[in-house]
Every structure is written in structure tokens, then in C-alpha cells.
Design a protein around this motif. Structure first.
Motif, PDB file in Angstrom:
ATOM      1  N   MET A  71       0.880  -1.340   0.124  1.00  0.00           N
ATOM      2  CA  MET A  71       0.198  -0.021   0.102  1.00  0.00           C
ATOM      3  C   MET A  71       0.860   1.194  -0.001  1.00  0.00           C
ATOM      4  O   MET A  71       0.467   2.113  -0.252  1.00  0.00           O
ATOM      5  N   GLN A  72       2.093   1.193   0.431  1.00  0.00           N
ATOM      6  CA  GLN A  72       2.892   2.277   0.586  1.00  0.00           C
ATOM      7  C   GLN A  72       3.446   2.445  -0.880  1.00  0.00           C
ATOM      8  O   GLN A  72       3.951   1.458  -1.666  1.00  0.00           O
ATOM      9  N   ALA A  73       3.771   3.619  -1.154  1.00  0.00           N
ATOM     10  CA  ALA A  73       4.378   4.051  -2.689  1.00  0.00           C
ATOM     11  C   ALA A  73       4.766   5.304  -2.901  1.00  0.00           C
ATOM     12  O   ALA A  73       4.208   6.446  -2.476  1.00  0.00           O
ATOM     13  N   PRO A  74       5.963   5.820  -3.392  1.00  0.00           N
ATOM     14  CA  PRO A  74       6.578   7.193  -3.420  1.00  0.00           C
ATOM     15  C   PRO A  74       6.081   7.624  -4.879  1.00  0.00           C
ATOM     16  O   PRO A  74       6.979   8.180  -5.593  1.00  0.00           O
ATOM     17  N   THR A  75       4.815   7.536  -5.251  1.00  0.00           N
ATOM     18  CA  THR A  75       4.292   7.760  -6.489  1.00  0.00           C
ATOM     19  C   THR A  75       4.372   9.425  -6.665  1.00  0.00           C
ATOM     20  O   THR A  75       4.628   9.837  -7.821  1.00  0.00           O
ATOM     21  N   PHE A  76       4.029  10.103  -5.762  1.00  0.00           N
ATOM     22  CA  PHE A  76       4.013  11.492  -5.661  1.00  0.00           C
ATOM     23  C   PHE A  76       5.328  12.037  -6.023  1.00  0.00           C
ATOM     24  O   PHE A  76       5.509  12.934  -6.714  1.00  0.00           O
ATOM     25  N   LEU A  77       6.481  11.395  -5.438  1.00  0.00           N
ATOM     26  CA  LEU A  77       7.576  11.707  -5.333  1.00  0.00           C
ATOM     27  C   LEU A  77       8.071  11.435  -6.709  1.00  0.00           C
ATOM     28  O   LEU A  77       8.940  12.526  -7.470  1.00  0.00           O
ATOM     29  N   LEU A  78       7.665  10.501  -7.272  1.00  0.00           N
ATOM     30  CA  LEU A  78       8.175  10.343  -8.858  1.00  0.00           C
ATOM     31  C   LEU A  78       7.527  11.394  -9.631  1.00  0.00           C
ATOM     32  O   LEU A  78       8.215  11.760 -10.583  1.00  0.00           O
ATOM     33  N   PHE A  79       6.332  11.792  -9.433  1.00  0.00           N
ATOM     34  CA  PHE A  79       5.746  12.925 -10.175  1.00  0.00           C
ATOM     35  C   PHE A  79       6.581  14.026  -9.920  1.00  0.00           C
ATOM     36  O   PHE A  79       7.011  14.818 -10.931  1.00  0.00           O
ATOM     37  N   LEU A  80       7.167  14.376  -8.648  1.00  0.00           N
ATOM     38  CA  LEU A  80       7.714  15.624  -8.576  1.00  0.00           C
ATOM     39  C   LEU A  80       9.032  15.564  -9.173  1.00  0.00           C
ATOM     40  O   LEU A  80       9.776  16.391  -9.807  1.00  0.00           O
ATOM     41  N   ASP A  81       9.794  14.448  -9.415  1.00  0.00           N
ATOM     42  CA  ASP A  81      11.235  14.187  -9.875  1.00  0.00           C
ATOM     43  C   ASP A  81      11.020  14.375 -11.456  1.00  0.00           C
ATOM     44  O   ASP A  81      11.973  14.946 -11.835  1.00  0.00           O
ATOM     45  N   CYS A  82       9.795  13.853 -12.149  1.00  0.00           N
ATOM     46  CA  CYS A  82       9.549  14.293 -13.440  1.00  0.00           C
ATOM     47  C   CYS A  82       9.491  15.516 -13.720  1.00  0.00           C
ATOM     48  O   CYS A  82      10.030  15.996 -14.708  1.00  0.00           O
ATOM     49  N   VAL A  83       8.559  16.306 -12.875  1.00  0.00           N
ATOM     50  CA  VAL A  83       8.563  17.611 -13.025  1.00  0.00           C
ATOM     51  C   VAL A  83      10.124  18.323 -13.053  1.00  0.00           C
ATOM     52  O   VAL A  83      10.521  19.223 -13.817  1.00  0.00           O
ATOM     53  N   GLY A  84      10.916  17.990 -12.094  1.00  0.00           N
ATOM     54  CA  GLY A  84      12.273  18.399 -12.034  1.00  0.00           C
ATOM     55  C   GLY A  84      12.990  17.959 -13.188  1.00  0.00           C
ATOM     56  O   GLY A  84      13.797  18.994 -13.550  1.00  0.00           O
ATOM     57  N   GLN A  85      12.876  16.825 -13.813  1.00  0.00           N
ATOM     58  CA  GLN A  85      13.456  16.564 -14.948  1.00  0.00           C
ATOM     59  C   GLN A  85      13.145  17.723 -15.973  1.00  0.00           C
ATOM     60  O   GLN A  85      13.976  17.891 -16.936  1.00  0.00           O
ATOM     61  N   ILE A  86      11.651  17.863 -16.162  1.00  0.00           N
ATOM     62  CA  ILE A  86      11.345  18.829 -17.168  1.00  0.00           C
ATOM     63  C   ILE A  86      12.135  20.363 -16.982  1.00  0.00           C
ATOM     64  O   ILE A  86      12.333  20.834 -17.749  1.00  0.00           O
ATOM     65  N   HIS A  87      11.959  20.443 -15.596  1.00  0.00           N
ATOM     66  CA  HIS A  87      12.472  21.828 -15.132  1.00  0.00           C
ATOM     67  C   HIS A  87      13.937  21.859 -15.648  1.00  0.00           C
ATOM     68  O   HIS A  87      14.416  23.025 -15.922  1.00  0.00           O
ATOM     69  N   GLN A  88      14.645  20.976 -15.481  1.00  0.00           N
ATOM     70  CA  GLN A  88      16.162  21.014 -15.968  1.00  0.00           C
ATOM     71  C   GLN A  88      16.352  21.245 -17.256  1.00  0.00           C
ATOM     72  O   GLN A  88      17.262  21.665 -17.633  1.00  0.00           O
ATOM     73  N   GLN A  89      15.454  20.646 -18.307  1.00  0.00           N
ATOM     74  CA  GLN A  89      15.406  20.829 -19.671  1.00  0.00           C
ATOM     75  C   GLN A  89      14.892  22.334 -19.846  1.00  0.00           C
ATOM     76  O   GLN A  89      15.455  22.676 -20.871  1.00  0.00           O
ATOM     77  N   PHE A  90      14.010  22.743 -19.305  1.00  0.00           N
ATOM     78  CA  PHE A  90      13.492  24.136 -19.558  1.00  0.00           C
ATOM     79  C   PHE A  90      13.499  24.837 -18.268  1.00  0.00           C
ATOM     80  O   PHE A  90      12.508  25.466 -17.874  1.00  0.00           O
ATOM     81  N   PRO A  91      14.674  25.318 -17.781  1.00  0.00           N
ATOM     82  CA  PRO A  91      15.039  26.000 -16.683  1.00  0.00           C
ATOM     83  C   PRO A  91      14.332  27.428 -16.635  1.00  0.00           C
ATOM     84  O   PRO A  91      14.031  27.881 -15.478  1.00  0.00           O
ATOM     85  N   CYS A  92      14.129  28.047 -17.493  1.00  0.00           N
ATOM     86  CA  CYS A  92      13.317  29.462 -17.559  1.00  0.00           C
ATOM     87  C   CYS A  92      11.814  29.507 -18.103  1.00  0.00           C
ATOM     88  O   CYS A  92      11.329  30.513 -17.813  1.00  0.00           O
TER      89      CYS A  92
END
Length: 321
Positions: free
Chosen positions: A146-167
Motif C-alpha cells: 500500500m505504500q508507494a512514492p508515486t507523488f515523489l516520482l511525479f515531482l522528480d519528473c517535473v524536476g527533469q522537465i525543469h532541468q531541460q526548460f529552466p526558464c
């Protein structure tokens, strides 16, 4: 989502079904545990570190999730097609993909209040069970499915997009880290309760304070703003190639690698942007003063209109150059 099943195709004759390999949510916690264990081992060799990073499969989950979200965004934006995202339970993989597709397509979701609204709408009001999924961390024993870091995975993916489009993002990645921390342990009531009915029953709106109301205070918000932000109203297409993705060291290695140089660099960028804004305002004031003086000189017969217009043309081009 792999293994989640799907609707009978005969009822949807004009639809096409696409299966994307996103693992079940309970697999994520083991992957994150392996990742954190590798990050905390400072005595390991380079080969061993890279091997453990790969074997954790965390980066593969990021790639698969982004790939699926880009496909959904492409169907909506370039094909004008309707998309039904069908996960196993409708809570984990489904929310991951739909949320990331909106970050890709909708520039409002790349602002502070837009991302807050996205989390509120797609995760909290959709009934994502934060207290259950985040009951145990990757350090805990006795973890269940029942435990899972799904929300963290979402934030990490947003961080990956942020790194590619920092502005293209109004917020810095520290804003994402703050959301991660509060989703696990918080003095605010935003992430309490498994659904809206729970929050009403617990009277959270009366007994607690919303995290959003705190974050939106100007003195608090300032520390999470991206100094390089330049509003981008277009769709952004992140690369999902392996060499385009990287470990989120600001989060996973913050207790291992000194983050001070990076923080000082951001402070320097912030100071430069503030100085640039100040100089631009000063230039605007001086230009207005010059125009007022020119008008007074013309009225007094000291300058003629033609020379005034020529001087203004030369000055404006000098400032731009």
C-alpha cells in the motif's frame, strides 16, 4: 498501466488502445530504497555506484512515465484526439500521467499557483491516499504494497522537465522538494486525509491551516521563485532520451554532496536579475525625464521637433545596443 486491464474494445470501435509499461505503484518503494541506499554509500567505487543506480530502476521509471505523458500530450495537442488514461486503480499511474501531461501542455501549471492548483485538483481532490501511500518511507522496515512514492516520482519528473526548460518555470526545484517533504510530514493539514470526505469529517479546514495559504505569503514565496523565469506560453516537449535525464542530486544527494556552491550560484543569479530589473526601471525613468525636458525645450523654442525626434532615435538605439 501494465496489468491493469482495459475496457472491451467492441464498445469503442473508433478508439485505439496503446499500452505503456508503467509498473505497479508498490514496485516504486523498493526501487527508491535501492536508490537511497546507493546514494548514502559514500565509500563505493564509481563502477559500483553506476551499477547500483541502474539496478535501482528509478531512472527507468522516470523515463517510462515521461514517455507516456508525452504521448498523451502529443495526442491532445498535435492530433486533437481525446485520451482516456486507464490505470490499474486510477490513483497512481493515472494521476502521474495526467498531471505531467498538463505540465507539458499548460503554461499555467508551470507557475507556483498553477502547480498548487494541479496538486489540489489532480491529487488531493482525486482521492490520492497520501496518509496510506506515505505511511512508511524507504528507510522503514515492514513495508507493504500500500505504500508507494508515486507523488515523489511525479515531482522528480517535473524536476527533469525543469532541468531541460529552466526558464519556463516560475518556481525553483526547491519548491518541489518542499512539496515532497510536506507530503510526508507537515504541520499543515493539506495532505491529511485520504479523500475529501475524510477531510470534511476531520474538519481540517477548521482545525488546520492550508499549506497553500502559507506558501503564497510574499515573504515565503520569494524564497521559492526561479530568478531565471521567463514566461513561456508554448507547449514544452521534454526529451526522454537516457542522456537527457539525470539523478536529482539536489534531493537525493543533499546529505552527501555539499549544495552550498549551487545555492550561492542561485543567489548570485537572483542578485543579477534584481540588479537588471532595477537598471531597467532607472532607464525607463530617465527616458521619461528626457522626453519631458525635450517637450519643455520645444515649447520654449530652444529645440525644433525634427531634431528632437532624431535625438530620441539615436538615444533609443544607443540604449538598446
Amino acid at each position: 498501466s501494465r496489468g491493469g486491464g482495459f475496457e472491451v474494445e467492441i464498445y469503442y470501435p473508433q478508439w485505439r488502445r496503446i499500452n505503456k509499461p508503467i509498473d505497479r505503484h508498490h514496485v516504486l518503494l523498493d526501487c527508491l530504497a535501492k536508490l537511497i541506499e546507493a546514494c548514502n554509500d559514500t565509500a563505493t567505487s564509481m563502477d559500483r555506484w553506476l551499477s547500483r543506480l541502474e539496478n535501482s530502476n528509478w531512472m527507468s521509471h522516470i523515463k517510462d512515465t515521461l514517455n507516456c505523458a508525452c504521448l498523451v500530450a502529443q495526442c491532445l495537442d498535435q492530433e486533437g484526439a481525446s485520451v482516456l488514461v486507464h490505470g490499474s486503480e486510477g490513483l497512481d499511474a493515472t494521476l502521474l500521467v495526467t498531471s505531467l501531461a498538463q505540465v507539458i501542455l499548460n503554461p499555467d501549471c508551470r507557475t507556483v499557483r498553477g502547480l498548487e492548483a494541479l496538486v489540489e485538483r489532480e491529487w488531493l481532490q482525486a482521492g490520492y491516499p497520501f496518509p496510506i501511500r506515505h505511511r512508511k518511507s524507504c528507510y522503514s522496515n515492514g513495508k507493504t504494497k500500500m505504500q508507494a512514492p508515486t507523488f515523489l516520482l511525479f515531482l522528480d519528473c517535473v524536476g527533469q522537465i525543469h532541468q531541460q526548460f529552466p526558464c519556463s518555470f516560475e518556481f525553483s526545484t526547491s519548491f518541489l522538494i518542499m512539496l515532497f517533504e510536506h507530503s510526508y510530514c507537515s504541520q499543515f493539514g493539506t495532505f491529511l486525509g485520504t479523500c475529501e470526505a475524510d477531510r470534511i469529517r476531520l474538519k481540517l479546514s477548521e482545525r488546520t491551516v492550508s499549506l497553500w495559504s502559507y506558501l503564497n505569503r510574499p515573504d515565503v514565496l520569494q524564497s521559492f521563485l526561479n530568478p531565471m523565469y521567463d514566461p513561456n506560453n508554448r507547449v514544452i516537449w521534454p526529451s526522454v532520451a537516457p542522456m537527457s535525464l539525470s539523478l536529482w542530486s539536489e534531493l537525493y544527494l543533499r546529505w552527501v554532496v555539499d549544495q552550498t556552491p549551487q545555492q550561492k550560484a542561485w543567489e548570485t543569479i537572483t542578485a543579477l536579475r534584481e540588479k537588471d530589473k532595477e537598471l531597467r526601471l532607472k532607464a525607463t525613468r530617465l527616458r521619461r525625464q528626457l522626453m519631458d525636458l525635450e517637450r519643455e525645450a520645444v515649447e520654449a523654442g530652444i529645440l525644433d521637433i525634427d531634431s528632437t525626434m532624431y535625438d530620441r532615435y539615436v538615444i533609443s538605439h544607443t540604449i538598446i545596443c
